[in-house]
Write a protein that holds these residues in place. Structure first.
Motif, PDB file in Angstrom:
ATOM      1  N   ILE A 131      71.651  38.159  86.389  1.00 35.99           N
ATOM      2  CA  ILE A 131      72.814  38.990  85.556  1.00 35.99           C
ATOM      3  C   ILE A 131      74.086  39.316  86.919  1.00 35.99           C
ATOM      4  O   ILE A 131      75.031  38.987  86.619  1.00 35.99           O
ATOM      5  CB  ILE A 131      72.427  40.489  85.275  1.00 35.99           C
ATOM      6  N   LEU A 132      73.433  39.391  88.167  1.00 33.83           N
ATOM      7  CA  LEU A 132      74.436  39.994  88.993  1.00 33.83           C
ATOM      8  C   LEU A 132      75.345  38.483  89.425  1.00 33.83           C
ATOM      9  O   LEU A 132      76.417  38.583  89.417  1.00 33.83           O
ATOM     10  CB  LEU A 132      73.689  40.068  90.357  1.00 33.83           C
ATOM     11  N   PHE A 133      74.572  37.442  89.467  1.00 37.46           N
ATOM     12  CA  PHE A 133      75.394  36.277  89.855  1.00 37.46           C
ATOM     13  C   PHE A 133      76.195  35.876  88.915  1.00 37.46           C
ATOM     14  O   PHE A 133      77.166  35.387  88.935  1.00 37.46           O
ATOM     15  CB  PHE A 133      74.353  35.166  90.418  1.00 37.46           C
ATOM     16  N   THR A 134      75.974  35.974  87.517  1.00 36.96           N
ATOM     17  CA  THR A 134      76.899  35.520  86.296  1.00 36.96           C
ATOM     18  C   THR A 134      77.887  36.502  86.171  1.00 36.96           C
ATOM     19  O   THR A 134      79.136  36.050  86.065  1.00 36.96           O
ATOM     20  CB  THR A 134      75.916  35.969  85.077  1.00 36.96           C
ATOM     21  N   GLY A 135      77.685  38.014  86.553  1.00 39.83           N
ATOM     22  CA  GLY A 135      78.850  38.828  86.402  1.00 39.83           C
ATOM     23  C   GLY A 135      79.966  38.264  87.684  1.00 39.83           C
ATOM     24  O   GLY A 135      81.055  38.505  87.321  1.00 39.83           O
ATOM     25  N   THR A 136      79.167  38.179  88.864  1.00 39.18           N
ATOM     26  CA  THR A 136      80.330  37.680  89.923  1.00 39.18           C
ATOM     27  C   THR A 136      80.792  36.551  89.508  1.00 39.18           C
ATOM     28  O   THR A 136      82.038  36.440  89.979  1.00 39.18           O
ATOM     29  CB  THR A 136      79.262  37.680  91.271  1.00 39.18           C
ATOM     30  N   GLY A 137      80.205  35.537  89.183  1.00 38.21           N
ATOM     31  CA  GLY A 137      80.820  34.187  88.590  1.00 38.21           C
ATOM     32  C   GLY A 137      81.915  34.381  87.665  1.00 38.21           C
ATOM     33  O   GLY A 137      82.977  33.853  87.792  1.00 38.21           O
ATOM     34  N   ILE A 138      81.752  35.130  86.786  1.00 39.52           N
ATOM     35  CA  ILE A 138      82.751  35.630  85.804  1.00 39.52           C
ATOM     36  C   ILE A 138      83.883  36.144  86.523  1.00 39.52           C
ATOM     37  O   ILE A 138      85.111  35.834  85.942  1.00 39.52           O
ATOM     38  CB  ILE A 138      82.251  36.554  84.579  1.00 39.52           C
ATOM     39  N   PHE A 139      83.680  37.152  87.199  1.00 35.51           N
ATOM     40  CA  PHE A 139      84.803  37.742  87.919  1.00 35.51           C
ATOM     41  C   PHE A 139      85.639  36.737  89.022  1.00 35.51           C
ATOM     42  O   PHE A 139      86.720  36.697  88.874  1.00 35.51           O
ATOM     43  CB  PHE A 139      84.384  38.987  88.889  1.00 35.51           C
ATOM     44  N   LEU A 140      84.935  35.798  89.646  1.00 30.67           N
ATOM     45  CA  LEU A 140      85.605  34.783  90.323  1.00 30.67           C
ATOM     46  C   LEU A 140      86.453  33.719  89.685  1.00 30.67           C
ATOM     47  O   LEU A 140      87.620  33.268  89.693  1.00 30.67           O
ATOM     48  CB  LEU A 140      84.800  34.026  91.046  1.00 30.67           C
ATOM     49  N   PHE A 141      85.919  33.489  88.053  1.00 28.02           N
ATOM     50  CA  PHE A 141      86.627  32.766  87.278  1.00 28.02           C
ATOM     51  C   PHE A 141      87.926  33.288  86.859  1.00 28.02           C
ATOM     52  O   PHE A 141      88.974  32.535  86.701  1.00 28.02           O
ATOM     53  CB  PHE A 141      85.506  32.595  85.988  1.00 28.02           C
ATOM     54  N   LEU A 142      88.060  34.599  86.927  1.00 29.92           N
ATOM     55  CA  LEU A 142      89.147  35.420  86.520  1.00 29.92           C
ATOM     56  C   LEU A 142      90.188  35.721  87.592  1.00 29.92           C
ATOM     57  O   LEU A 142      91.325  36.124  87.395  1.00 29.92           O
ATOM     58  CB  LEU A 142      88.762  36.745  85.756  1.00 29.92           C
ATOM     59  N   VAL A 143      89.836  35.394  89.025  1.00 26.14           N
ATOM     60  CA  VAL A 143      90.738  35.704  90.020  1.00 26.14           C
ATOM     61  C   VAL A 143      92.113  35.068  89.920  1.00 26.14           C
ATOM     62  O   VAL A 143      93.132  35.516  90.130  1.00 26.14           O
ATOM     63  CB  VAL A 143      90.062  35.115  91.322  1.00 26.14           C
ATOM     64  N   ASP A 144      92.183  33.804  89.454  1.00 24.35           N
ATOM     65  CA  ASP A 144      93.504  33.200  89.355  1.00 24.35           C
ATOM     66  C   ASP A 144      94.314  33.891  88.365  1.00 24.35           C
ATOM     67  O   ASP A 144      95.508  34.145  88.249  1.00 24.35           O
ATOM     68  CB  ASP A 144      93.295  31.728  88.780  1.00 24.35           C
ATOM     69  N   GLN A 145      93.716  34.324  87.263  1.00 30.51           N
ATOM     70  CA  GLN A 145      94.351  34.975  86.147  1.00 30.51           C
ATOM     71  C   GLN A 145      94.992  36.403  86.645  1.00 30.51           C
ATOM     72  O   GLN A 145      96.193  36.841  86.488  1.00 30.51           O
ATOM     73  CB  GLN A 145      93.667  35.189  84.889  1.00 30.51           C
ATOM     74  N   ILE A 146      94.092  36.983  87.702  1.00 29.06           N
ATOM     75  CA  ILE A 146      94.331  38.299  88.044  1.00 29.06           C
ATOM     76  C   ILE A 146      95.466  38.048  89.027  1.00 29.06           C
ATOM     77  O   ILE A 146      96.460  39.041  89.149  1.00 29.06           O
ATOM     78  CB  ILE A 146      93.175  38.883  88.882  1.00 29.06           C
ATOM     79  N   GLN A 147      95.621  37.109  90.031  1.00 26.33           N
ATOM     80  CA  GLN A 147      96.568  37.009  91.040  1.00 26.33           C
ATOM     81  C   GLN A 147      97.902  36.584  90.218  1.00 26.33           C
ATOM     82  O   GLN A 147      98.948  37.140  90.511  1.00 26.33           O
ATOM     83  CB  GLN A 147      96.385  35.533  91.814  1.00 26.33           C
ATOM     84  N   LYS A 148      98.093  35.822  89.153  1.00 22.35           N
ATOM     85  CA  LYS A 148      99.088  35.582  88.300  1.00 22.35           C
ATOM     86  C   LYS A 148      99.839  36.903  87.848  1.00 22.35           C
ATOM     87  O   LYS A 148     100.949  37.033  87.395  1.00 22.35           O
ATOM     88  CB  LYS A 148      98.999  34.720  87.017  1.00 22.35           C
TER      89      LYS A 148
END
Length: 127
Positions: free
Chosen positions: A30-47
């Motif tokens: 659960i922890l790694f999946t949640g972190t992975g989803i967050f990292l997946f969204l980093v580009d969108q957050i930066q935009k």
């Protein structure tokens, strides 16, 4: 969004399947999946942050206020993410303390903005 939903559903089924035999591994999944989803969204957050900075610059808004608001939003998301992870681990009391800390930090960061807002309102009022 379909990718995120797919990953979340697969993780949910895997966690439900292994939770009885290996609860520690299920939590790590659960922890790694949640972190992975967050990292997946980093580009969108930066935009989004770059777009907000551009809009603020075009509107001649003081960048200090925009940065403070973005920090407040970041604190809220980080506090929520950490709280949910703590709840998933069965640590509801720790989750509540993380939420309280996030709220206090947000309030502390908002005070300068609230001060300027109140001063502006007072300056507009007739004497």
């Amino acid at each position: 969004m379909l990718q995120i939903a797919g990953i979340a559903l697969i993780t949910t089924f895997l966690v439900l399947a292994i939770k009885e035999q290996k609860p520690g591994f299920a939590f790590l999944l659960i922890l790694f999946t949640g972190t992975g989803i967050f990292l997946f969204l980093v580009d969108q957050i930066q935009k989004i942050i770059m777009m907000i900075d551009t809009l603020a610059a075009n509107a001649n808004v003081n960048s200090m206020y925009v940065k403070t608001i973005l920090k407040i939003i970041g604190i809220a998301y980080i506090a929520e993410f950490t709280s949910h992870i703590s709840k998933d681990a069965g640590l509801g009391s720790l989750a509540a303390k993380v939420e309280l800390a996030g709220k206090i930090l947000i309030l502390a960061m908002a005070v300068p903005i609230l001060t300027v807002l109140i001063e502006t309102i007072l300056a507009l009022m007739p004497a």
